[in-house]
Design a protein around this motif. Structure first.
Motif, PDB file in Angstrom:
ATOM      1  N   PRO A   9       0.803  -1.229   0.000  1.00 14.61           N
ATOM      2  CA  PRO A   9       0.000   0.000   0.000  1.00 14.61           C
ATOM      3  C   PRO A   9       0.836   1.280   0.000  1.00 14.61           C
ATOM      4  O   PRO A   9       0.474   2.265  -0.647  1.00 14.61           O
ATOM      5  CB  PRO A   9      -0.835  -0.105   1.272  1.00 14.61           C
ATOM      6  N   SER A  10       1.966   1.282   0.702  1.00 16.58           N
ATOM      7  CA  SER A  10       2.813   2.468   0.737  1.00 16.58           C
ATOM      8  C   SER A  10       3.406   2.751  -0.646  1.00 16.58           C
ATOM      9  O   SER A  10       3.446   3.902  -1.103  1.00 16.58           O
ATOM     10  CB  SER A  10       3.923   2.268   1.769  1.00 16.58           C
ATOM     11  N   HIS A 114     -16.032   6.871  -2.047  1.00 18.49           N
ATOM     12  CA  HIS A 114     -15.168   5.851  -1.453  1.00 18.49           C
ATOM     13  C   HIS A 114     -15.858   4.486  -1.497  1.00 18.49           C
ATOM     14  O   HIS A 114     -15.225   3.474  -1.830  1.00 18.49           O
ATOM     15  CB  HIS A 114     -14.839   6.190  -0.003  1.00 18.49           C
ATOM     16  N   ARG A 118     -14.477   1.236  -3.496  1.00 16.34           N
ATOM     17  CA  ARG A 118     -14.225  -0.044  -2.817  1.00 16.34           C
ATOM     18  C   ARG A 118     -15.009  -1.170  -3.474  1.00 16.34           C
ATOM     19  O   ARG A 118     -14.513  -2.287  -3.613  1.00 16.34           O
ATOM     20  CB  ARG A 118     -14.587   0.068  -1.343  1.00 16.34           C
ATOM     21  N   LEU A 140      -7.110   1.965   1.819  1.00 16.59           N
ATOM     22  CA  LEU A 140      -6.526   0.800   2.473  1.00 16.59           C
ATOM     23  C   LEU A 140      -6.041   1.206   3.854  1.00 16.59           C
ATOM     24  O   LEU A 140      -5.789   2.389   4.092  1.00 16.59           O
ATOM     25  CB  LEU A 140      -5.321   0.295   1.656  1.00 16.59           C
ATOM     26  N   PRO A 141      -5.862   0.250   4.749  1.00 13.58           N
ATOM     27  CA  PRO A 141      -5.261   0.603   6.034  1.00 13.58           C
ATOM     28  C   PRO A 141      -3.838   1.129   5.817  1.00 13.58           C
ATOM     29  O   PRO A 141      -3.083   0.588   5.007  1.00 13.58           O
ATOM     30  CB  PRO A 141      -5.244  -0.717   6.807  1.00 13.58           C
ATOM     31  N   ARG A 142      -3.508   2.187   6.532  1.00 16.68           N
ATOM     32  CA  ARG A 142      -2.166   2.755   6.409  1.00 16.68           C
ATOM     33  C   ARG A 142      -1.161   1.806   7.051  1.00 16.68           C
ATOM     34  O   ARG A 142      -1.274   1.489   8.231  1.00 16.68           O
ATOM     35  CB  ARG A 142      -2.100   4.108   7.086  1.00 16.68           C
ATOM     36  N   PRO A 143      -0.153   1.374   6.279  1.00 17.72           N
ATOM     37  CA  PRO A 143       0.851   0.500   6.882  1.00 17.72           C
ATOM     38  C   PRO A 143       1.721   1.277   7.866  1.00 17.72           C
ATOM     39  O   PRO A 143       1.963   2.471   7.668  1.00 17.72           O
ATOM     40  CB  PRO A 143       1.686   0.021   5.688  1.00 17.72           C
ATOM     41  N   GLU A 153      -4.331  11.122   2.185  1.00 16.04           N
ATOM     42  CA  GLU A 153      -5.138  10.732   3.347  1.00 16.04           C
ATOM     43  C   GLU A 153      -5.408   9.242   3.261  1.00 16.04           C
ATOM     44  O   GLU A 153      -5.761   8.750   2.189  1.00 16.04           O
ATOM     45  CB  GLU A 153      -6.471  11.476   3.355  1.00 16.04           C
ATOM     46  N   TRP A 154      -5.253   8.557   4.362  1.00 15.86           N
ATOM     47  CA  TRP A 154      -5.586   7.125   4.437  1.00 15.86           C
ATOM     48  C   TRP A 154      -6.987   7.023   5.026  1.00 15.86           C
ATOM     49  O   TRP A 154      -7.203   7.351   6.186  1.00 15.86           O
ATOM     50  CB  TRP A 154      -4.553   6.388   5.277  1.00 15.86           C
ATOM     51  N   GLU A 156      -9.831   4.750   6.195  1.00 17.81           N
ATOM     52  CA  GLU A 156     -10.048   3.341   6.572  1.00 17.81           C
ATOM     53  C   GLU A 156     -11.486   3.083   6.923  1.00 17.81           C
ATOM     54  O   GLU A 156     -12.246   3.926   7.211  1.00 17.81           O
ATOM     55  CB  GLU A 156      -9.135   2.990   7.744  1.00 17.81           C
TER      56      GLU A 156
END
Length: 156
Positions: A9-10, A114, A118, A140-143, A153-154, A156
């Motif tokens: 994801p990053s 969003h 998704r 996605l969840p921020r790693p 912006e992450w 979630e």
């Protein structure tokens, strides 16, 4: 059978920030970049909020052209049925190594966009409010190892 490797994801966020985006309206082309304002586009196509999304390559895994075309057709029909203002848009890697067709949406709530993204398996969208710079919304969840990044912006 080997499962496709899900991109980090990053790394995806960095690639999306560096990508080139655009929209064509009545034969005029407007280029978009994360962190840049879109005054010309906003003057030509006024809306309070904008979102650029695609249905191509769900989960950021390459799909055959026919699968991408069918997903794009389904997204376009969903937008039409919902009465969402939309125009043809595109995204490409900075070096031109990949290209995806998509849609610029106007007057859609970010949470609604969003949810739609998704549903179509997308990891991120561009989203911004009129007069503000274009932002990347990662879905996605921020790693934990993701470095801070301007205009990202992450969600979630």
């Amino acid at each position: 059978m080997n499962e496709p490797v899900q991109p980090d994801p990053s790394a995806l966020a960095e690639a999306y920030r560096n990508a080139r985006y655009g929209v064509s309206l009545d034969g005029d082309r407007f280029d978009l970049r994360v962190g840049a304002r879109t005054r010309d586009l906003e003057a030509y196509w006024p809306a309070a909020r904008y979102v650029l999304l695609t249905a191509w390559n769900p989960r950021s895994l390459p799909q055959p052209a026919e699968a991408n075309r069918l997903a794009d057709d389904l997204l376009r029909e969903r937008l039409r049925q919902a009465g969402v203002l939309h125009a043809r848009a595109w995204a490409s890697a900075e070096d031109g190594a990949w290209h995806e067709d998509g849609w610029l949406l106007g007057e859609i709530a970010f949470d609604e966009a969003h949810a739609l993204a998704r549903e179509f398996g997308q990891a991120g969208v561009l989203a911004w409010t009129r007069g503000e710079p274009v932002r990347l919304h990662m879905l996605l969840p921020r790693p934990p190892h993701a470095p801070p990044a301007d205009w990202t912006e992450w969600v979630e």
